[in-house]
Design a protein around this motif. Structure first.
Motif, PDB file in Angstrom:
ATOM      1  N   TYR A 154      16.095  43.270  88.913  1.00  0.00           N
ATOM      2  CA  TYR A 154      17.059  43.030  87.845  1.00  0.00           C
ATOM      3  C   TYR A 154      17.528  44.489  87.498  1.00  0.00           C
ATOM      4  O   TYR A 154      19.061  43.666  87.473  1.00  0.00           O
ATOM      5  CB  TYR A 154      16.094  42.982  86.298  1.00  0.00           C
ATOM      6  N   ALA A 155      17.422  44.821  87.816  1.00  0.00           N
ATOM      7  CA  ALA A 155      18.282  46.525  87.863  1.00  0.00           C
ATOM      8  C   ALA A 155      19.324  46.555  88.891  1.00  0.00           C
ATOM      9  O   ALA A 155      20.832  46.565  88.616  1.00  0.00           O
ATOM     10  CB  ALA A 155      17.512  47.629  88.100  1.00  0.00           C
ATOM     11  N   MET A 156      19.378  45.591  90.529  1.00  0.00           N
ATOM     12  CA  MET A 156      20.291  45.125  90.932  1.00  0.00           C
ATOM     13  C   MET A 156      21.840  44.703  90.721  1.00  0.00           C
ATOM     14  O   MET A 156      22.756  44.791  91.294  1.00  0.00           O
ATOM     15  CB  MET A 156      19.828  45.239  92.609  1.00  0.00           C
ATOM     16  N   ALA A 157      21.275  43.517  90.090  1.00  0.00           N
ATOM     17  CA  ALA A 157      21.753  42.246  89.595  1.00  0.00           C
ATOM     18  C   ALA A 157      22.576  43.301  88.663  1.00  0.00           C
ATOM     19  O   ALA A 157      24.327  42.946  88.413  1.00  0.00           O
ATOM     20  CB  ALA A 157      21.258  41.244  89.013  1.00  0.00           C
ATOM     21  N   TYR A 158      22.121  44.247  87.679  1.00  0.00           N
ATOM     22  CA  TYR A 158      22.467  43.986  86.437  1.00  0.00           C
ATOM     23  C   TYR A 158      24.118  45.435  87.112  1.00  0.00           C
ATOM     24  O   TYR A 158      25.432  45.553  87.020  1.00  0.00           O
ATOM     25  CB  TYR A 158      22.139  44.858  85.749  1.00  0.00           C
ATOM     26  N   HIS A 159      23.900  46.516  87.964  1.00  0.00           N
ATOM     27  CA  HIS A 159      24.114  47.463  88.872  1.00  0.00           C
ATOM     28  C   HIS A 159      25.994  46.795  89.502  1.00  0.00           C
ATOM     29  O   HIS A 159      26.517  47.503  89.459  1.00  0.00           O
ATOM     30  CB  HIS A 159      24.204  48.916  89.157  1.00  0.00           C
ATOM     31  N   ALA A 160      25.585  45.216  90.082  1.00  0.00           N
ATOM     32  CA  ALA A 160      26.441  44.970  90.698  1.00  0.00           C
ATOM     33  C   ALA A 160      27.730  44.262  89.285  1.00  0.00           C
ATOM     34  O   ALA A 160      28.098  43.569  90.242  1.00  0.00           O
ATOM     35  CB  ALA A 160      25.473  43.799  91.751  1.00  0.00           C
ATOM     36  N   GLY A 161      27.072  43.961  88.397  1.00  0.00           N
ATOM     37  CA  GLY A 161      28.130  43.208  87.471  1.00  0.00           C
ATOM     38  C   GLY A 161      27.596  42.150  86.653  1.00  0.00           C
ATOM     39  O   GLY A 161      27.927  41.443  86.035  1.00  0.00           O
ATOM     40  N   ALA A 162      26.310  41.453  87.978  1.00  0.00           N
ATOM     41  CA  ALA A 162      25.915  40.110  86.909  1.00  0.00           C
ATOM     42  C   ALA A 162      25.682  40.382  85.818  1.00  0.00           C
ATOM     43  O   ALA A 162      24.798  41.031  84.702  1.00  0.00           O
ATOM     44  CB  ALA A 162      24.934  40.073  88.130  1.00  0.00           C
ATOM     45  N   ALA A 163      26.063  39.141  85.177  1.00  0.00           N
ATOM     46  CA  ALA A 163      25.537  38.838  83.503  1.00  0.00           C
ATOM     47  C   ALA A 163      23.597  38.737  83.828  1.00  0.00           C
ATOM     48  O   ALA A 163      23.187  37.732  84.508  1.00  0.00           O
ATOM     49  CB  ALA A 163      25.679  37.712  82.809  1.00  0.00           C
ATOM     50  N   LEU A 164      23.197  38.902  82.596  1.00  0.00           N
ATOM     51  CA  LEU A 164      21.654  38.774  82.533  1.00  0.00           C
ATOM     52  C   LEU A 164      20.976  38.068  81.353  1.00  0.00           C
ATOM     53  O   LEU A 164      22.407  38.673  80.027  1.00  0.00           O
ATOM     54  CB  LEU A 164      20.486  40.103  83.110  1.00  0.00           C
TER      55      LEU A 164
END
Length: 598
Positions: free
Chosen positions: A231-241
């Protein structure tokens, strides 16, 4: 330990990088390798016994077996269970590809229960459709999968690096596509940089979010090693959650972190009763409404509540015990024995779990399309991390397969890696070594998760959620000050930073959705009604260019399978801006004026 120099990093390269060696990650690696890609599989533990499958699985909750269920019925069932908020195209992938996955697993050696005619013994536990397929030897699932990874033809394509924990996905500074990851070895402490053509996140849910009633950090319903890394890695990579306000909450055995087994005991004839022996659950077992009914009964003068099996014949109870006491949590039998309890003579007291984030059992996760693609090019998500509601084990395998297939088209990145991203990841990993006498991880994590219980767990209010945001902002400095001396402690400190990110996402998303939906999962006391007119929308969040958390209300796509109870309104996305909270905690709002007016 001393802080290693960034220039001394170990550098690896691959076509497809798979992060997480559990259910979805294993399947993604196998499929990508079968399609000719060179695969690197990173696992912060050891692939042989990692992930939620480590102790096996007692059955499949969502097997759409031809002749016993139809894909359209399954899609409609999931749509109703999720109060209409689904991308049916993703759910339909599990519905249509799940049976082929069952057969693939059988070819690997996984055994599913058959009846006297040799047909799959699918059982019904929901209001419509029969999807529960027991696995009599489910304790060996992970061993079977590991054998597939170690086949000679797979060893030539799949490199496994155990004890390596990524902390950030690396992206291209120009177009934002995923080009690798940065992390460290959890035993030696060396910094590891990976170049990749595509990245598959398969790190599981955020199971270590709320604090269990026991107060034990690792006594969670979900696998406690799943701390929201992806969750954190996706968020900081700019992905939408998306759906992060829709929590996972489950019925438990009291004082034991095992499930209360609606999917095991109930198909055999077990059921839940209050202290008067009365059945009380009227809703579907896949929904937050069921948990709302459970919580209400537990809090009333009709509580406590119990799992009842004593009315069943000996043969049936023995079959239930053979499943419950050998897979997932094999200490269950010892627990009951030490309590002097027997399913034949005692109703087993139940309780309610802490909150977590999980797509596979709820709806919260990284937004994906029907090929497991995230909103960041060449970044994929699969399994409990991905927001495909109620996807469970078969769905994790299906989306791991989809991710591996699509990612296999890309080849290793050989360009320049962004040095600022590498330096930030390096600092995240090693900063506790600069302050070895700082607060230890268990103390900081306990405090963080106590705030989650105090202010974020349902029933929710704007005032409490605002206090949560303030607490998590304040704790950023405390987390940065944590101390560590070993590589293992560095791993635990990094996990706390992931938990904090997930806690902030959960609080801010819960503030932004000003209605109640999904029963107990998102019960707002200050907005008690479900609002299909204004809120039959997905709530997406992402990291804005300024580094703040911004929200978008995204309309539900037109249904592939009509469901009469819901009518998605369509229309354009509504950008809600960056979510804010008032300092007096009496009101919440977003920065976009139209959102305030609504």
């Amino acid at each position: 330990m001393t802080v290693p120099d960034l220039s001394a990093a170990t550098e690896l390269s691959c076509d497809v990088l798979v992060i997480g060696g559990g259910t979805a990650g294993t399947m993604a690696a196998l499929t990508a390798a079968e399609r000719g890609a060179d695969v690197l599989l990173l696992e912060k533990a050891h692939v042989r016994h990692s992930g939620a499958l480590a102790m096996g699985m007692d059955g499949v909750n969502n097997a759409v077996v031809p002749g016993r269920a139809e894909p359209d019925d399954y899609v409609a069932e999931i749509t109703r269970a999720n109060d209409g908020l689904v991308d049916q195209s993703t759910v339909r992938q599990t519905a249509t590809r799940g049976f082929a996955m069952v057969r693939r697993l059988e070819s690997y050696g996984v055994k599913f229960e058959k009846d006297e005619h040799g047909e799959y013994a699918v059982r019904q536990v929901h209001r419509s459709g029969s999807y529960v397929l027991p696995m009599p030897e489910g304790k060996d699932v992970k061993k079977v999968l590991y054998r597939q990874l170690r086949r000679r033809e797979m060893r030539e394509r799949i490199r496994i690096e155990n004890r390596v924990m990524p902390v950030r996905v690396l992206t291209h500074p120009d177009d934002g596509r995923a080009v690798g990851a940065a992390g460290f070895h959890t035993r030696t402490g060396e910094f590891v940089v990976v170049r990749a053509g595509a990245v598959v996140l398969a790190t599981g849910p955020c199971g270590r979010l709320g604090l269990p009633a026991s107060g034990y950090l690792y006594g969670t319903y979900e696998n406690p090693t799943n701390a929201g890394d992806g969750y954190a890695m996706a968020y900081h990579a700019g992905a939408a959650l998306t759906g992060i306000e829709c929590f996972q909450i489950n019925p438990l055995i009291k004082d034991y972190n095992g499930p209360a087994c609606a999917y095991v005991a109930n198909p055999f004839g077990g059921y839940q009763v209050n202290r008067h022996g009365e059945r009380f659950v009227e809703s579907d077992y896949w929904s937050g409404q069921m948990m709302a009914e459970f919580a209400a009964e537990l809090a009333s003068d009709r509580g406590p509540v119990y799992l009842k099996l004593s009315h069943l014949p000996e043969e049936t109870i023995g079959a239930v015990e053979s499943i419950l006491h050998t897979t997932e949590r094999p200490t269950r039998g010892t627990f009951h024995e030490n309590r002097g309890h027997d399913y034949r003579t005692h109703d087993i007291e139940m309780h309610i779990s802490e909150i977590g984030l999980c797509g596979g059992h709820s709806a919260s996760g990284v937004r994906v399309d029907d090929h497991a693609r995230t909103t960041v090019p060449r970044l994929y998500a699969a399994g409990d991390l991905a927001s495909v509601p109620h996807n469970y084990m078969i769905g994790a395998f299906v989306f791991g397969d989809l991710a591996g297939e699509d990612a296999s088209q890309y080849r290793a990145y050989d360009g320049v890696l962004d040095q600022e991203q590498l330096a930030a990841a390096h600092e995240l990993v090693y900063r506790p070594l600069r302050n070895p006498d700082g607060p230890p991880q268990p103390q900081v994590e306990y405090k963080l998760r106590r705030f989650v219980n105090d202010y974020v767990a349902p029933p929710k209010t704007g005032a409490k959620l605002s206090l949560a945001v303030e607490a998590f902002d304040r704790m950023s400095a405390e987390i940065a000050g944590m101390g560590a001396r070993t590589a293992h402690e560095l791993m635990r400190c990094a996990e706390v930073s992931f938990i904090r990110d997930c806690a902030e996402m959960a609080a801010r998303a819960s503030l932004a959705r000003t209605e109640s939906r999904w029963g107990l999962y998102h019960e707002r006391l200050d907005h008690p009604e479900r609002d299909d007119t204004g809120w039959l929308h997905h709530l997406d969040l992402r990291k804005s260019p300024s580094g703040a958390m911004e929200f978008t209300a995204r309309p539900v796509e037109p249904y592939l399978v009509p469901v009469p109870e819901f009518a998605p309104p369509g229309g354009p996305e509504r950008h809600l801006g960056e979510e804010e909270h008032s300092t007096d905690c009496r009101q919440t709002f977003c920065t976009v004026s139209s959102w305030v007016e609504r």
